[in-house]
Scaffold this active site. Structure first.
Site, PDB file in Angstrom:
ATOM      1  N   ASP A   1      -3.593   3.519  14.312  1.00  0.00           N
ATOM      2  CA  ASP A   1      -2.661   3.779  13.170  1.00  0.00           C
ATOM      3  C   ASP A   1      -3.006   5.439  12.841  1.00  0.00           C
ATOM      4  O   ASP A   1      -3.745   6.008  13.499  1.00  0.00           O
ATOM      5  CB  ASP A   1      -2.525   3.010  11.908  1.00  0.00           C
TER       6      ASP A   1
ATOM      7  N   ARG B   1       1.016  -1.133  -0.028  1.00  0.00           N
ATOM      8  CA  ARG B   1       0.119   0.139  -0.144  1.00  0.00           C
ATOM      9  C   ARG B   1       0.952   1.181  -0.116  1.00  0.00           C
ATOM     10  O   ARG B   1       1.576   1.667   0.924  1.00  0.00           O
ATOM     11  CB  ARG B   1      -0.873  -0.024   1.353  1.00  0.00           C
TER      12      ARG B   1
END
Length: 513
Positions: free
Chosen positions: A439, A157
């Site tokens: 995150d 990603r």
């Protein structure tokens, strides 16, 4: 064009041919990226003035055409019932590949603090893993761990279109972080992955429109031509984690159709997007983050539409993150695992083909929930969900009354954001905070909700309202032992007059090396 690398080392990753490839990507696509970011800002201004998103009339022919499909699943992406996510540091790379998950999302985005060593070291770890040369020695017990014989499929990603990579400059201008992360991984690993019987696969974050998906598709076509890789080899799964993208799911798959592998329900960023786009409106104020579960109406509509859209087009629908970290406390584990199990059972029952976990200890729980529905089938794309009918009002039905804002919810948001920013500043982008793996996405929700509550002087259940003074007093209580810059980032992004779209661009430019 002249390229300059301002970070030190990593000459094997940043060799002249790899840098030439980055220059070529920048030359071809930098202008379009900037124009699309301008479009984002203009759209957000229209929403602040009262406009709401809608299904695009000019693309109705794409949505209404029942005949088109995306490319069939690529090798290693047929069965995706469990995907594990995490940053590509050495330990996580070994553990994720050996976890038993079918796919590993090697995350250069929300789970990675973008220090130069993290970024380039992560690229090197993926190369070493594909070459069978990656291992990890636990400093605590001295045991050596290596990648086993049946590793998970790697899906990288890259960072989103909104970010620039300050360490790599072309003609005096920082290059797109998306193109750096994608370009280096593709340049070094595409052929390695093909040699391993799979291919170069990607997750695409933070897209806000099908035109941004078109840009990615054009990047893929260009990159495959440049390196002589057959067209259609790249496969990409798009995270539907913005409210605007939710109105363009068909169109996003259409633009990427020769390279599309599916869509993912990026739940945390999706909630963040709601607050970011409509935070100035009193009718879009969300309650405590803990109360915004996947069963509330607007999130339920979003996930139902995602499954229906994917399966109608022959694409995989991938569910959201289970962020719990197994604890040493059996009582905590019992409650948390029950919640994870119920969440995954709901997703599998709704038609999702797989889902995410943040810790290897959750792989078996997720696997069992999906296997109970799938059996030996690799997916359930054949389940079309024809009964689902979702309109624009359903996607925007965010009135969660009797949801409420509590003093505990406010303090939790401040505490989580501060601790995450501190961790990020120390170089760790996936941080264990209060038994959850947090995150950048959860930190974004936390600071945006605080901004929204202050902006509207939202009442607290216990009495009084959320004010700037109250928030500052909580920061004073919670910042002990943390880096001073963590509080600065929070105060600058949660109490600014205008809500910053992301904390990362400015914080990266100012604080990380």
């Amino acid at each position: 064009m002249r390229i300059e690398v301002q970070g030190r080392g990593y000459e094997d990753i940043l060799d002249p041919k790899a840098l030439d490839f980055l220059v070529a990507l920048d030359s071809e696509f930098a202008g379009r990226r900037v124009a699309l970011l301008d479009t984002r800002r203009a759209r957000r201004a229209r929403y602040a003035a009262g406009q709401l998103p809608h299904f695009l009339p000019e693309t109705a022919h794409i949505r209404n055409d029942p005949t088109w499909r995306v490319a069939p699943p690529a090798p290693g992406l047929l069965d995706r019932r469990v995907e594990i996510t995490g940053p590509p540091d050495r330990k996580m790379t070994v553990n994720a590949l050996n976890s038993g998950a079918r796919v590993w999302l090697a995350d250069f985005e929300d789970a990675l603090a973008p220090t130069w060593d993290n970024l380039m070291g992560g690229q090197g770890n993926l190369i070493a893993a594909l070459d069978g040369e990656l291992d990890f020695t636990d400093p605590g017990n001295g045991k050596r761990y290596a990648v086993g014989p049946n590793p998970a499929t790697i899906v990288a990603r890259p960072r989103g279109w909104h970010l620039a990579e300050k360490h790599i400059v072309v003609d005096g201008r920082p290059i797109s972080a998306s193109l750096v992360d994608f370009g280096l991984h593709f340049f070094h690993c595409a052929q390695r992955q093909l040699d391993a019987g799979k291919g170069p696969y990607f997750y695409l974050p933070k897209l806000e429109s099908h035109r941004e998906a078109r840009l990615w598709n054009d990047v893929f076509v260009f990159a495959q031509n440049y390196l002589g890789i057959p067209q259609g080899t790249i496969r990409a799964t798009v995270l539907i984690e913005t409210i605007t993208a939710a109105f363009e799911m068909d169109e996003i798959l259409w633009e990427l159709r020769d390279h599309a592998a599916g869509l993912n329900a990026g739940r945390w960023d999706y909630i963040f997007s709601i607050v970011k786009q409509f935070g100035q409106r009193a009718d879009f104020v969300l309650p405590d983050r803990a109360d915004v579960t996947m069963t509330v109406p607007f999130l339920r509509s979003y996930t139902e539409l995602l499954v229906k859209t994917c399966h109608r087009r022959g694409a995989h629908a991938i569910g959201g993150m289970a962020a719990f970290i197994p604890s040493r406390d059996p009582a905590v584990n019992e409650v948390a695992f029950a919640k994870v199990r119920a969440d995954k059972e709901r997703e599998a029952g709704d038609g999702f083909d797989g889902s995410w976990v943040a810790h290897p200890g959750l792989v078996d729980t997720c696997e069992a929930a999906f296997t109970a529905v799938l059996g030996s089938r690799p997916h359930q794309v054949e389940r079309q969900r024809a009964e689902v009918a979702v309109n624009a009002d359903d996607l925007l039905a965010v009135d969660l009354t009797p949801g409420a804002v509590t003093a505990a919810g406010l303090r939790s948001n401040v505490a989580v954001a501060l601790r995450y920013f501190d961790s990020w500043l120390r170089g760790t982008g996936a941080a264990a905070i209060f038994d959850l793996m947090e995150d950048a996405a959860t930190a974004e929700i936390a600071r945006c909700q605080v901004w929204q509550w202050v902006h509207h002087r939202t009442p607290l259940v216990e009495g009084g309202a959320v004010t700037e003074d109250l928030v500052r007093s909580i920061v004073d209580d919670e910042e002990a032992g943390l880096r001073p810059a963590a509080a600065r980032i929070f105060l600058e992004t949660a109490l600014a007059e205008e809500l910053p779209a992301f904390f990362t661009p400015d914080a990266y430019a100012r604080y990380l090396v």
